[in-house]
Design a protein around this motif. Structure first.
Motif, PDB file in Angstrom:
ATOM      1  N   LEU A 259       0.866  -1.178   0.000  1.00 38.53           N
ATOM      2  CA  LEU A 259       0.000   0.000   0.000  1.00 38.53           C
ATOM      3  C   LEU A 259       0.903   1.229   0.000  1.00 38.53           C
ATOM      4  N   GLU A 260       0.842   2.016  -1.058  1.00 33.63           N
ATOM      5  CA  GLU A 260       1.783   3.122  -1.231  1.00 33.63           C
ATOM      6  C   GLU A 260       1.069   4.437  -1.514  1.00 33.63           C
ATOM      7  N   ILE A 263       2.295  10.152  -4.221  1.00 33.22           N
ATOM      8  CA  ILE A 263       3.433  11.047  -4.400  1.00 33.22           C
ATOM      9  C   ILE A 263       4.738  10.270  -4.372  1.00 33.22           C
ATOM     10  N   ASP A 264       4.818   9.231  -3.529  1.00 31.29           N
ATOM     11  CA  ASP A 264       6.033   8.411  -3.466  1.00 31.29           C
ATOM     12  C   ASP A 264       6.206   7.611  -4.752  1.00 31.29           C
ATOM     13  N   PHE A 265       5.119   7.035  -5.236  1.00 36.06           N
ATOM     14  CA  PHE A 265       5.159   6.243  -6.466  1.00 36.06           C
ATOM     15  C   PHE A 265       5.614   7.095  -7.648  1.00 36.06           C
ATOM     16  N   LEU A 266       5.046   8.295  -7.772  1.00 43.82           N
ATOM     17  CA  LEU A 266       5.384   9.166  -8.898  1.00 43.82           C
ATOM     18  C   LEU A 266       6.796   9.724  -8.774  1.00 43.82           C
ATOM     19  N   THR A 267       7.204  10.067  -7.563  1.00 46.10           N
ATOM     20  CA  THR A 267       8.549  10.602  -7.358  1.00 46.10           C
ATOM     21  C   THR A 267       9.599   9.568  -7.742  1.00 46.10           C
ATOM     22  N   ASP A 393      -1.767  -6.539  -6.289  1.00 41.76           N
ATOM     23  CA  ASP A 393      -0.417  -6.723  -5.768  1.00 41.76           C
ATOM     24  C   ASP A 393       0.198  -5.395  -5.343  1.00 41.76           C
ATOM     25  N   LEU A 394      -0.361  -4.311  -5.867  1.00 37.85           N
ATOM     26  CA  LEU A 394       0.111  -2.968  -5.541  1.00 37.85           C
ATOM     27  C   LEU A 394      -1.091  -2.037  -5.487  1.00 37.85           C
ATOM     28  N   VAL A 395      -1.267  -1.361  -4.364  1.00 37.74           N
ATOM     29  CA  VAL A 395      -2.374  -0.420  -4.192  1.00 37.74           C
ATOM     30  C   VAL A 395      -1.777   0.970  -4.001  1.00 37.74           C
ATOM     31  N   ILE A 396      -2.213   1.914  -4.832  1.00 36.71           N
ATOM     32  CA  ILE A 396      -1.690   3.282  -4.779  1.00 36.71           C
ATOM     33  C   ILE A 396      -2.814   4.206  -4.335  1.00 36.71           C
ATOM     34  N   MET A 397      -2.563   4.929  -3.254  1.00 33.70           N
ATOM     35  CA  MET A 397      -3.583   5.812  -2.688  1.00 33.70           C
ATOM     36  C   MET A 397      -3.380   7.241  -3.185  1.00 33.70           C
TER      37      MET A 397
END
Length: 477
Positions: A259-260, A263-267, A393-397
């Motif tokens: 769970l991410e 902003i972290d994913f895009l950065t 497998d990956l959840v982006i908030m």
């Protein structure tokens, strides 16, 4: 004129992945697209009706003189078109790429309202500025006279950079403080490269640096330098930090692996595109390749996440949004782009919890729209008994952003903020109750558009110049 070879590109967006065009080399596409863009720019510009009430201009936050630079483009007077565009917009090539024109200028075009399809204002704006850079028409920052006054700007995003441009052209000494290693804020690390090429942003950063703007990067205010010290060093201070605190989800399973935050994913993704070594990506944590991705949210950040996931090679990408398509806050154009690229939207769906650690699924509760809330939008209501599990497998908030607690972080309790945590400032000048302290952009408005931050930065810089007794006309040269 050989139109037939060009027609197959009319539905190809400039940000479409290369895998969609397997037989076309990048250099071939650029050459063909340049010719196509020139023809389309003149064609679209000539469609402008030069109406008596230019709604495109009035609905642009910067009030860009759109009809005039469209007319000049149609007449082939591109350098003049660029000069008119640049007169009111510090970064027209950036706005041309990322502004939600469908909600602003293009959405209010008289031709669009009459049902004949809007003039593609954003594409023309991008084209004339790119052409200006290629032909050397973009003038470097060279103040006619240097002034002794200095301004410190906290935040190297669009608001801070726009203010720095205006101030530096007037000869003011400018220092920008930013926590990241590259200037640009969300332009650099938040918006994906397929929407805003990073060399476009770096080019503007270089122009400012070459023009005398000093950048203090990797500088976290409140840690590496105090807010009080910055105030002591400068005649005025502009707070342009933006809003970076992510809104949280309160649900069972929050905090598990997989769970991410958006902003972290895009950065991380943007850092990788710069060629940086990024352990969080190389380890697979922020790499969507081969994964079932679920993005939660309905704004433009959510659209950036789903489209980035597609490009990283996710096996499936789904977007959960608690309202329907008509009530989605993000750009409808972005939604259409995402759908064309394979993203599946689950409307009227909200997360109820998360399964597994690492995550294996999202417990989804189905919604319906009930009575309007205080903003006038229909409030979503839970449909009892309609829950199901969406495998992931990956959840982006991507639920939006809130301001950080600046008075506490900067040990400045006297900094005026409202109950939402944004800085209280005059909406025209940016002035706060603290002498010599100004604030612009999202830290005042809340999460908003880049074009509004640019306007705020320009207006604030002009107000500071007037207080200094500088000629406002100098800043526009």
């Amino acid at each position: 004129m050989a139109k037939q070879p060009m027609l197959k590109f009319t539905t190809v967006s400039r940000d479409m992945p290369e895998k969609r065009m397997p037989n076309l080399r990048r250099e071939d596409f650029k050459e063909i697209y340049a010719e196509y863009a020139d023809e389309k720019a003149q064609e679209q510009s000539s469609r402008c009706s030069q109406c008596g009430v230019p709604y495109c201009q009035t609905h642009c936050p910067l009030h860009n003189n759109i009809p005039d630079w469209l007319r000049l483009t149609a007449e082939g007077r591109l350098q003049e078109a660029y000069e008119v565009s640049q007169a009111t917009n510090t970064f027209p090539e950036i706005c041309g790429r990322i502004c939600p024109q469908d909600r602003l200028c293009e959405g209010n075009c008289v031709i669009e309202q009459s049902g004949h399809g809007t003039v593609t204002i954003g594409s023309v704006e991008k084209y004339i500025t790119d052409t200006a850079w290629e032909n050397g028409w973009v003038q470097p920052i060279k103040p006619k006279t240097e002034r002794a006054e200095s301004v410190g700007i906290i935040g190297a995003g669009p608001g801070g950079l726009a203010a720095a441009d205006v101030l530096r052209r007037a000869g003011v000494q400018v220092t920008i403080y930013d926590r990241y290693d590259r200037a640009g804020g969300l332009l650099t690390y938040g918006i994906p490269g397929f929407k805003l090429e990073k060399d476009v942003v770096m080019r503007r950063n270089d122009q400012l640096a070459e023009g005398g703007v000093k950048f203090e990067l990797n500088c976290d205010v409140g840690v590496d330098i105090s807010f009080a010290d910055i105030r002591a060093k400068h005649d005025a201070v502009i707070i342009a930090t933006g809003v970076y605190k992510t809104r949280d989800i309160q649900a069972p399973g929050v905090g598990g692996v997989g769970l991410e935050r958006a902003i972290d994913f895009l950065t991380v993704s943007n850092r990788k595109s710069f060629g940086d070594k990024v352990e969080e990506f190389d380890s697979g944590r922020f790499n969507a390749e081969g994964k079932r991705v679920v993005v939660i949210g309905g704004g433009d950040t959510a659209m950036d996440c789903v489209r980035t996931s597609i490009r990283q090679g996710a096996t499936s990408v789904k977007c959960l949004y608690r309202r329907d398509r008509a009530n989605m806050p993000g750009s409808q154009r972005e939604v259409q782009n995402a759908e064309e690229e394979g993203v599946v939207f689950e409307w009227l769906s909200a997360p109820k919890g998360f399964v597994g650690d690492p995550v294996t699924g999202v417990v989804v509760q189905k919604m319906r729209l009930g009575a309007p809330d205080v903003s006038g939008r229909q409030a979503p209501e839970v449909i009892e008994g309609a829950d199901y599990v969406e495998e992931a497998d990956l959840v982006i908030m991507a639920l939006g952003f809130e301001p950080e607690d600046l008075p506490t972080l900067w040990n400045t309790p006297e900094l005026p903020v409202n109950r939402w945590g944004t800085v209280k400032a005059d909406y025209i000048t940016g002035a706060t109750e603290l002498d010599g302290v100004y604030a612009v952009g999202d830290i005042v408005r809340g999460a908003s558009l880049v074009v509004w931050a640019i306007k705020d930065g320009r207006d604030c810089a002009q107000a500071i110049l007037e207080k200094m007794g500088a000629s406002v006309a100098i800043a526009a040269e």
